[in-house]
Scaffold this active site. Sequence first.
Site, PDB file in Angstrom:
ATOM      1  N   CYS A   1      -9.669  26.528   1.312  1.00  0.00           N
ATOM      2  CA  CYS A   1      -9.353  26.299   2.727  1.00  0.00           C
ATOM      3  C   CYS A   1      -7.920  25.845   2.925  1.00  0.00           C
ATOM      4  O   CYS A   1      -7.329  26.091   3.981  1.00  0.00           O
ATOM      5  CB  CYS A   1     -10.323  25.281   3.330  1.00  0.00           C
ATOM      6  SG  CYS A   1     -10.345  23.690   2.473  1.00  0.00           S
TER       7      CYS A   1
ATOM      8  N   GLU B   1     -15.268  19.530   7.615  1.00  0.00           N
ATOM      9  CA  GLU B   1     -14.052  20.033   6.972  1.00  0.00           C
ATOM     10  C   GLU B   1     -14.174  21.544   6.993  1.00  0.00           C
ATOM     11  O   GLU B   1     -15.009  22.131   6.299  1.00  0.00           O
ATOM     12  CB  GLU B   1     -13.941  19.476   5.553  1.00  0.00           C
ATOM     13  CG  GLU B   1     -12.527  19.538   4.991  1.00  0.00           C
ATOM     14  CD  GLU B   1     -12.202  20.878   4.378  1.00  0.00           C
ATOM     15  OE1 GLU B   1     -11.428  21.636   5.017  1.00  0.00           O
ATOM     16  OE2 GLU B   1     -12.710  21.181   3.312  1.00  0.00           O
TER      17      GLU B   1
ATOM     18  N   LYS C   1     -27.624  19.745   0.230  1.00  0.00           N
ATOM     19  CA  LYS C   1     -27.962  21.166   0.171  1.00  0.00           C
ATOM     20  C   LYS C   1     -26.766  21.913  -0.415  1.00  0.00           C
ATOM     21  O   LYS C   1     -25.785  22.179   0.271  1.00  0.00           O
ATOM     22  CB  LYS C   1     -28.293  21.750   1.546  1.00  0.00           C
ATOM     23  CG  LYS C   1     -28.927  23.148   1.421  1.00  0.00           C
ATOM     24  CD  LYS C   1     -28.894  23.939   2.718  1.00  0.00           C
ATOM     25  CE  LYS C   1     -27.571  24.619   2.941  1.00  0.00           C
ATOM     26  NZ  LYS C   1     -27.308  25.720   1.954  1.00  0.00           N
TER      27      LYS C   1
ATOM     28  N   GLU D   1      -8.823  33.511   8.801  1.00  0.00           N
ATOM     29  CA  GLU D   1      -8.932  33.087   7.404  1.00  0.00           C
ATOM     30  C   GLU D   1      -9.541  34.217   6.575  1.00  0.00           C
ATOM     31  O   GLU D   1     -10.680  34.620   6.801  1.00  0.00           O
ATOM     32  CB  GLU D   1      -9.791  31.829   7.312  1.00  0.00           C
ATOM     33  CG  GLU D   1      -9.795  31.208   5.940  1.00  0.00           C
ATOM     34  CD  GLU D   1     -10.523  29.873   5.904  1.00  0.00           C
ATOM     35  OE1 GLU D   1     -10.035  28.953   5.233  1.00  0.00           O
ATOM     36  OE2 GLU D   1     -11.587  29.764   6.553  1.00  0.00           O
TER      37      GLU D   1
ATOM     38  N   ALA E   1     -19.608  27.999  11.565  1.00  0.00           N
ATOM     39  CA  ALA E   1     -20.776  27.170  11.268  1.00  0.00           C
ATOM     40  C   ALA E   1     -20.548  25.736  11.721  1.00  0.00           C
ATOM     41  O   ALA E   1     -21.465  25.067  12.204  1.00  0.00           O
ATOM     42  CB  ALA E   1     -21.086  27.216   9.776  1.00  0.00           C
TER      43      ALA E   1
ATOM     44  N   GLY F   1     -17.300  23.991   5.334  1.00  0.00           N
ATOM     45  CA  GLY F   1     -17.603  25.409   5.425  1.00  0.00           C
ATOM     46  C   GLY F   1     -16.793  26.058   6.522  1.00  0.00           C
ATOM     47  O   GLY F   1     -15.708  25.581   6.887  1.00  0.00           O
ATOM     48  N   SER F   2     -17.309  27.127   7.057  1.00  0.00           N
ATOM     49  CA  SER F   2     -16.564  27.903   8.042  1.00  0.00           C
ATOM     50  C   SER F   2     -16.494  27.179   9.381  1.00  0.00           C
ATOM     51  O   SER F   2     -17.370  26.371   9.727  1.00  0.00           O
ATOM     52  CB  SER F   2     -17.226  29.267   8.240  1.00  0.00           C
ATOM     53  OG  SER F   2     -18.447  29.125   8.946  1.00  0.00           O
ATOM     54  N   THR F   3     -15.461  27.500  10.138  1.00  0.00           N
ATOM     55  CA  THR F   3     -15.317  26.928  11.475  1.00  0.00           C
ATOM     56  C   THR F   3     -16.456  27.370  12.376  1.00  0.00           C
ATOM     57  O   THR F   3     -16.955  26.589  13.196  1.00  0.00           O
ATOM     58  CB  THR F   3     -13.955  27.317  12.068  1.00  0.00           C
ATOM     59  OG1 THR F   3     -12.922  26.704  11.270  1.00  0.00           O
ATOM     60  CG2 THR F   3     -13.809  26.834  13.505  1.00  0.00           C
TER      61      THR F   3
END
Length: 484
Positions: free
Chosen positions: A287, A253, A179, A387, A235, A231-233
């Site tokens: 990141c 990651e 995706k 971030e 999520a 992606g984001s922490t």
Amino acid sequence: MAVRSFDKLFVDGQWLDSTGSGRIEVISPHTEQAIASVPDGTAGDMDRAVAAARQAFDQGAWPRLAPEERIATVERFADAFRRRLPEVAEVVSAENGCPITLSTHLQAAGPLAIVESFLTVAKEFPWESQRPGATHASVTVRREPVGVVAAIVPWNVPLILTLSKLVPALLAGCTVVLKPAPETPLDAFVMVEALVEAGLPAGMVNVVPGGREVGEHLVRHRDVDKVAFTGSTAAGRIIAGICGEQLKRCSLELGGKSAAIVLDDADLAVVAEGLKATSLLNSGQGCVNQSRVLASRANYDNVVEAVVGTMRSMPVGDPADPATEIGPMTTRRQQERVEGYIALGEKEGAELVLGGTGRPDGLNRGWYVRPTVFRNADNNMRISREEIFGPVITVIPFDDVDDAVRIANDSEYGLAGSVWTSDSDAGNAVARRVRTGMVGINGFMPDYAAPFGGYKASGIGREFGPEGLSAYTEIKAIYPPPTA
């Protein structure tokens, strides 16, 4: 080169219509105009993709091929992808605003280097080995594919993050449902064309773009054996919870708020030039970017001057211009987020010495922000802890080396970092004290043969190198018959 729209999804080796009628418009971050579109995948599309991947894994030949046969197919893919490098660079630059000169090296050549690195690893990987046993004369240890992999990637370096998952999964014998981010789906379809040219069997890779709901449907799908997410922490926590509930494998990651520690003996000309790739790569949307620069109180003003000089030296503008070094933010939402943090930094009491809110001079359209430097900040401010993901650097003072290490480690994240010094032994000593998954000395350049990932809230697991290939395998022990 004009970017192309795609009218169909890629499922089970075929270009198929979506079960829905929605379209995802890809918007240029520079012009704010639509440049292409792809189908907006539905839960039904994901079900078809997972079913194809499941069938290919359970009944297909690929997972049961000798590793050398899978390697040969991936080598053909590398050749097909290599021929598409100019198109890949232009497509990703158009999608996410990465400056074209950087896109050529990072967004196109970088993914190819990842493929080639994994091919090298796979040729030496211990797919099956014998070891002495404690209760048997010997034991066979096999590495077998984990199964159907859901790969979910963001928009900042889309093909680097796609191929860091897809290639080891394929080499291990897995099947994949990808995706891509809805902001940057076009590059994934260019990649698929290279996979088709390489002769990848049907069902091995399936591509369905879509938003969060479709992504969550994929993560929750009971026929998915592993989720690989970047992606984001925030999520990542949700995904980890779902995978934990189902006892499903996952690798995550996630975010970072990394620190560049500048020791007093560092060559500030080296620091200034190095920050372009260390703290400002991809217009700050990375990141691993080190948005906290730590400097001793004795050397503080000099370091601030070097950071400001770096920012001033980097042209901001049209990502299609080869001279541009800082482009727009990929989305309007990200532009607003970065500007919100800049306003917050001033409210918190940090001193703005460059930049601020508002568009850069001469740019009356596009999702641009002004490259910004804060001084007199402390590590408790939100601009030092959260971030931001944009061209914003916060310079934080420290008292001594112990204090610098304390500040660097005082973060919920632990992804990357760097130490700047003229004494390599001192740099190595400090690097060993920093609680992050990766640390560079007098620079920061990830090595695709080395493990990539972080401590703490920066994720679970590693990508790249043998560790990245291992993440797509299960380990099986086979015991010989008992002796009389």
